[in-house]
Design a protein around this motif. Structure first.
Motif, PDB file in Angstrom:
ATOM      1  N   GLY A 313       2.520  24.923   5.157  1.00 53.02           N
ATOM      2  CA  GLY A 313       2.349  23.506   5.498  1.00 53.02           C
ATOM      3  C   GLY A 313       3.659  22.745   5.408  1.00 53.02           C
ATOM      4  N   GLU A 314       4.386  22.973   4.317  1.00 54.35           N
ATOM      5  CA  GLU A 314       5.661  22.250   4.147  1.00 54.35           C
ATOM      6  C   GLU A 314       6.644  22.627   5.253  1.00 54.35           C
ATOM      7  OE1 GLU A 314       7.296  21.467   0.325  1.00 54.35           O
ATOM      8  OE2 GLU A 314       5.532  20.198   0.384  1.00 54.35           O
ATOM      9  N   GLY A 315       6.683  23.931   5.567  1.00 53.93           N
ATOM     10  CA  GLY A 315       7.612  24.398   6.599  1.00 53.93           C
ATOM     11  C   GLY A 315       7.245  23.852   7.964  1.00 53.93           C
ATOM     12  N   THR A 316       5.944  23.880   8.254  1.00 59.90           N
ATOM     13  CA  THR A 316       5.496  23.395   9.558  1.00 59.90           C
ATOM     14  C   THR A 316       5.796  21.902   9.687  1.00 59.90           C
ATOM     15  OG1 THR A 316       3.744  25.029   9.344  1.00 59.90           O
ATOM     16  CG2 THR A 316       3.537  23.466  11.144  1.00 59.90           C
ATOM     17  N   ALA A 317       5.677  21.182   8.578  1.00 56.98           N
ATOM     18  CA  ALA A 317       6.004  19.749   8.601  1.00 56.98           C
ATOM     19  C   ALA A 317       7.482  19.541   8.935  1.00 56.98           C
ATOM     20  CB  ALA A 317       5.681  19.127   7.245  1.00 56.98           C
ATOM     21  N   LEU A 318       8.350  20.408   8.403  1.00 56.86           N
ATOM     22  CA  LEU A 318       9.790  20.294   8.731  1.00 56.86           C
ATOM     23  C   LEU A 318      10.004  20.519  10.226  1.00 56.86           C
ATOM     24  CD1 LEU A 318      11.657  22.238   5.886  1.00 56.86           C
ATOM     25  CD2 LEU A 318      11.442  19.776   6.164  1.00 56.86           C
ATOM     26  N   VAL A 319       9.310  21.518  10.784  1.00 55.62           N
ATOM     27  CA  VAL A 319       9.460  21.800  12.216  1.00 55.62           C
ATOM     28  C   VAL A 319       9.030  20.574  13.017  1.00 55.62           C
ATOM     29  CG1 VAL A 319       8.649  23.245  14.135  1.00 55.62           C
ATOM     30  CG2 VAL A 319       9.091  24.274  11.900  1.00 55.62           C
ATOM     31  N   LYS A 320       7.884  19.991  12.616  1.00 56.63           N
ATOM     32  CA  LYS A 320       7.359  18.837  13.357  1.00 56.63           C
ATOM     33  C   LYS A 320       8.326  17.654  13.267  1.00 56.63           C
ATOM     34  CE  LYS A 320       3.218  15.954  13.910  1.00 56.63           C
ATOM     35  NZ  LYS A 320       4.078  15.055  14.688  1.00 56.63           N
ATOM     36  N   GLN A 321       8.845  17.465  12.057  1.00 52.43           N
ATOM     37  CA  GLN A 321       9.788  16.362  11.825  1.00 52.43           C
ATOM     38  C   GLN A 321      11.014  16.527  12.743  1.00 52.43           C
ATOM     39  OE1 GLN A 321      10.676  16.587   7.684  1.00 52.43           O
ATOM     40  NE2 GLN A 321      11.964  14.792   7.664  1.00 52.43           N
ATOM     41  N   ALA A 322      11.523  17.753  12.821  1.00 53.58           N
ATOM     42  CA  ALA A 322      12.693  18.012  13.663  1.00 53.58           C
ATOM     43  C   ALA A 322      12.340  17.812  15.135  1.00 53.58           C
ATOM     44  CB  ALA A 322      13.206  19.426  13.421  1.00 53.58           C
ATOM     45  N   GLU A 323      11.138  18.274  15.505  1.00 53.82           N
ATOM     46  CA  GLU A 323      10.681  18.086  16.897  1.00 53.82           C
ATOM     47  C   GLU A 323      10.636  16.597  17.242  1.00 53.82           C
ATOM     48  OE1 GLU A 323       9.990  19.810  19.458  1.00 53.82           O
ATOM     49  OE2 GLU A 323       9.527  21.851  18.824  1.00 53.82           O
ATOM     50  N   ASP A 324      10.009  15.799  16.342  1.00 49.74           N
ATOM     51  CA  ASP A 324       9.874  14.363  16.596  1.00 49.74           C
ATOM     52  C   ASP A 324      11.246  13.716  16.717  1.00 49.74           C
ATOM     53  OD1 ASP A 324       7.232  14.834  16.440  1.00 49.74           O
ATOM     54  OD2 ASP A 324       6.935  13.917  14.461  1.00 49.74           O
ATOM     55  N   ALA A 325      12.132  14.085  15.784  1.00 48.82           N
ATOM     56  CA  ALA A 325      13.485  13.504  15.806  1.00 48.82           C
ATOM     57  C   ALA A 325      14.152  13.841  17.130  1.00 48.82           C
ATOM     58  CB  ALA A 325      14.301  14.049  14.645  1.00 48.82           C
ATOM     59  N   ALA A 326      13.991  15.100  17.582  1.00 51.10           N
ATOM     60  CA  ALA A 326      14.638  15.525  18.827  1.00 51.10           C
ATOM     61  C   ALA A 326      14.041  14.798  20.027  1.00 51.10           C
ATOM     62  CB  ALA A 326      14.489  17.033  18.990  1.00 51.10           C
ATOM     63  N   SER A 327      12.703  14.619  20.015  1.00 51.37           N
ATOM     64  CA  SER A 327      12.095  13.996  21.196  1.00 51.37           C
ATOM     65  C   SER A 327      12.385  12.495  21.239  1.00 51.37           C
ATOM     66  CB  SER A 327      10.593  14.262  21.227  1.00 51.37           C
ATOM     67  OG  SER A 327      10.002  13.678  20.087  1.00 51.37           O
ATOM     68  N   ASN A 328      12.682  11.901  20.071  1.00 53.60           N
ATOM     69  CA  ASN A 328      13.046  10.474  20.079  1.00 53.60           C
ATOM     70  C   ASN A 328      14.439  10.265  20.650  1.00 53.60           C
ATOM     71  OD1 ASN A 328      10.668   9.785  19.014  1.00 53.60           O
ATOM     72  ND2 ASN A 328      11.382   9.669  16.889  1.00 53.60           N
ATOM     73  N   VAL A 382      12.675  24.929  17.538  1.00 52.11           N
ATOM     74  CA  VAL A 382      12.553  23.474  17.653  1.00 52.11           C
ATOM     75  C   VAL A 382      13.113  23.010  18.985  1.00 52.11           C
ATOM     76  CG1 VAL A 382      13.260  21.261  16.687  1.00 52.11           C
ATOM     77  CG2 VAL A 382      12.757  23.163  15.167  1.00 52.11           C
ATOM     78  N   SER A 383      12.313  22.217  19.681  1.00 50.56           N
ATOM     79  CA  SER A 383      12.688  21.596  20.963  1.00 50.56           C
ATOM     80  C   SER A 383      13.553  22.527  21.815  1.00 50.56           C
ATOM     81  CB  SER A 383      13.392  20.250  20.737  1.00 50.56           C
ATOM     82  OG  SER A 383      14.621  20.459  20.077  1.00 50.56           O
TER      83      SER A 383
END
Length: 741
Positions: A313-328, A382-383
């Protein structure tokens, strides 16, 4: 008096004398005023028995004395011992029993001495029970069998009082339980059947009552504290008065009632269970959880599975966070953001690896959980960038001069160590190797590498992790550079010694071994005259060293320092060989069209567009483009910008990098096809015939160290090998393959 003159002793008379001695002994035991036995008394009694046993038949009274010995005990027990026990209850009865048992043992010891001669001869010959045993058996049959039930209940009730915090006489219990052990005369049956079974049942019931309340009222950490405390107390209980053989059985009961029965409820408590403890970094509670649950059968499995979920869960959250940052960012994914992501993954690994070693005592289940969790999110990417690429870029940033990371040597070593640990979870290790090699090449060729020792050190670590094949080319690259430096030195000596060999400009050549480096396109760039001479001079020098090697010039990797004479001031320009060749054309022409430049340089459209863009549309406008637009088209023309100036004396004019990602991925795909082919052939060569499924499985297992082969890809390679006559299909069973030598 001699043996022959000895007076015959008849049974009545002899026994009467013995009775006196026995009565004296009873009085002493009962605490009546009675002088102790003197050695004369003892000798008289011993001799009387001796004499009565050694008279000629029919006056040998051994058998009769053996019976009288037992009767003496039975008589004493019925007349004195039992009445005194029957009138007492509970603890008083227990104390009386201990006293009576102690006295009984003293009596057995004394009488066995008086009757010692029987033991030595009579009993041995007739294989009867020894006197000692006869004495203890009397007590067992008359006292123990009548009272053991009452005694057991009294003891268990005291144990429960102690569990509830009351003070009890532990020494008394120890003495009582010793009776259960000793009465078995070397066997544990009496202790186990008459006491232990009931005590264990009572323990289970006691803790079952406790647990059913605690599980409702307490948080998981509080419950575990209580459980640990109970286990500690039960252990102490054993050391104070229970027999040591009870310890494992007793703890098993307590663990079962407190942990096995309520395990899942405990681990999954909403605000304080295992998830919450991991979330809030409750290291001590987690260590306690491990200690407790490691004691019960399969107790750690649910803990390790929650640990795995949590880390995933923690790792997947990091991936999502990086994805969101990249898509922004909307633009090119921000490399800094991705580097932060890798750094966070490494920190996450550090954190939970410490949990595995400290809280979970390096237990294999938890190493496995950590590995599986990391494999899940480390292979997500990621992205659009795979983890293999991100990790290679991360290394590049650490190892290159002026990288984003300002770290001390120790910190760099430590970080590289950790990168290699994370690489272990990535299935496409070959993709990492290829990206890494590309970046290593840039660091080495453009003198961007901060420190040779670090470069070698990570290669050593990668070699340990992934094997020698993985790093052999990279090691070759690093060695090449050292050789190239030596080569350059000897080139400079050669120039110094040969006056007529003058390249006209300062020339540094890096000679590399083709096999080690990534493949670079070598175009026949039309070199400017100034440079043709250099190439000739170096070729002559190189032939003095070796006749057998062919030099291929890769101009796309070269750099030049040009002097630009502009009206405001003269400046030094640092450019690539391509850019330099284009600029030098303007020494002989004021204005050139796109097609003229292209024809004179002999380059492809792509390359010409990139380098003209860098010289006329980017930050530094060395050439003036007509028309003045932001893009290059085949109808443009260019002239030298004599008015160009900049506040610096030296400027570097960057050429936009080619996106190598596609090429890397294509190269790796090609290598994988070869690897799968080789693996299939290797397997089939040793097995001769094999069915489809086991062939695929074995192939996956063989290649797994470097990449996770795609099942479809393996199928395709099998078809290809069949078409190339390496394998054939069985006529009757299309699922069976045969190796064709």
């Amino acid at each position: 008096m001699t043996m022959n003159e000895r007076k015959m002793i008849d049974l009545e008379q002899g026994w009467e004398f013995m009775q006196k001695g026995i009565t004296k002994l009873k009085n002493i035991l009962e605490g009546l005023p009675e002088p102790q036995f003197s050695s004369e008394d003892y000798m008289m009694l011993y001799t009387t028995i001796y004499n009565m046993c050694t008279q000629k038949p029919p006056h040998d009274y051994s058998q009769q004395l053996y019976d009288k010995y037992r009767e003496a005990f039975e008589d004493y027990i019925t007349s004195m011992v039992l009445p005194s026990l029957r009138e007492k209850h509970d603890e008083f009865m227990l104390r009386e029993l201990v006293k009576r048992w102690t006295n009984h043992k003293v009596m057995v010891r004394w009488l066995s001495r008086f009757f010692h001669y029987l033991d030595r001869y009579f009993i041995a010959r007739r294989s009867l029970s020894p006197l000692n045993e006869v004495g203890l058996t009397c007590f067992r049959n008359l006292v123990y069998l009548e009272l053991n039930g009452k005694v057991r209940d009294a003891v268990i009730s005291l144990i429960d009082q102690e569990r509830e915090g009351e003070q009890i006489d532990r020494a008394l219990l120890k003495n009582i339980l010793d009776i259960f052990v000793e009465i078995g005369m070397g066997q544990m049956d009496y202790y186990e059947n008459d006491f232990e079974d009931a005590m264990l049942k009572d323990t289970a019931a006691y803790y079952s009552r406790k647990a059913s309340n605690w599980i409702l009222e307490d948080s998981c950490p509080d419950y575990m504290l209580k459980a640990e405390e109970c286990l500690k107390r039960e252990k102490e209980r054993v050391s104070h008065y229970l027999h040591s053989s009870s310890e494992p059985k007793l703890l098993e009961k307590v663990q079962n009632e407190l942990l096995s029965v309520y395990g899942n409820q405990l681990l999954e408590k909403e605000h304080s269970g295992c998830h919450a403890l991991l979330r809030d970094d409750k290291v001590n509670d987690l260590s306690r959880m491990f200690r407790l649950f490691s004691k019960i059968p399969r107790g750690l499995e649910p803990v390790s599975s929650i640990f795995k979920q949590h880390v995933t869960g923690e790792g997947t959250a990091l991936v999502k966070q990086a994805e969101d940052a990249a898509s922004n960012k909307k633009v090119q994914p921000d490399s800094v953001g991705l580097q932060v992501f890798v750094r966070k993954v490494i920190e996450l690994h550090d954190k939970y690896l410490a949990y595995v070693s400290d809280c979970f005592q390096n237990h294999t289940l938890f190493h496995k959980a950590l590995k599986e969790a990391f494999e899940i999110f480390c292979n997500k990417g990621v992205s659009g960038s795979s983890s293999a690429e991100l990790l290679a870029t991360f290394c590049d940033n650490i190892l290159k001069k002026g990288g984003s990371e300002k770290l001390s040597d120790e910190a760099i070593e430590e970080t590289l160590e950790k990168v290699v640990k994370v690489l272990a979870y990535i299935s496409d290790k070959d993709l990492f190797a290829e990206f890494y090699r590309k970046k290593l090449a840039r660091r080495l060729l453009f003198d961007k590498s901060a420190n040779d020792d670090h470069e070698r050190s990570i290669l050593t670590k990668l070699k340990q992790q992934c094997g020698g094949q993985f790093t052999s080319k990279m090691e070759g690259m690093v060695t090449d550079l050292t050789l190239a430096r030596e080569n350059q030195t000897s080139f400079e000596e050669y120039l110094g010694n040969n006056a007529n060999a003058n390249p006209g400009i300062d020339l540094t050549v890096t000679v590399l071994t083709t096999g080690f480096w990534p493949s670079y396109k070598s175009f026949d760039l039309n070199l400017p005259v100034e440079m043709v001479k250099c190439v000739e001079v170096f070729r002559e020098f190189y032939q003095t060293k070796t006749k057998h090697r062919k030099i291929t010039w890769i101009y796309s990797l070269g750099t030049c320092n040009l002097i630009g004479k502009f009206e405001p001031k003269t400046m030094e320009l640092i450019v690539t060989t391509y850019q330099a060749s284009a600029l030098l054309l303007f020494n002989t022409a004021d204005r050139l069209s796109y097609s003229e430049i292209m024809a004179q340089l002999n380059l492809t459209d792509d390359d010409v567009v990139r380098l003209l863009h860098s010289l006329s549309c980017a930050k530094y406008k060395i050439l003036i483009k007509d028309p003045n637009t932001k893009t290059i088209s085949p109808t443009d023309s260019f002239e030298f910008n004599t008015k160009f100036t900049d506040k610096m004396r030296r400027i570097k004019i960057p050429l936009p990098p080619v996106d190598e990602k596609k090429k890397v991925i294509e190269d790796v795909d090609k290598d994988r096809r070869y690897a799968i082919d080789a693996s299939i052939v290797r397997i089939m060569k040793s097995r001769k015939t094999l069915c489809h499924q086991p062939l695929v499985m074995e192939c996956v297992a063989q290649l797994g160290r470097m990449f996770k082969p795609d099942i479809k890809a393996i199928k395709k390679r099998i078809e290809d090998l069949i078409s190339r006559d390496y394998l054939e299909r069985d006529k009757d069973n299309p699922n069976l393959f045969r190796y064709l030598a």
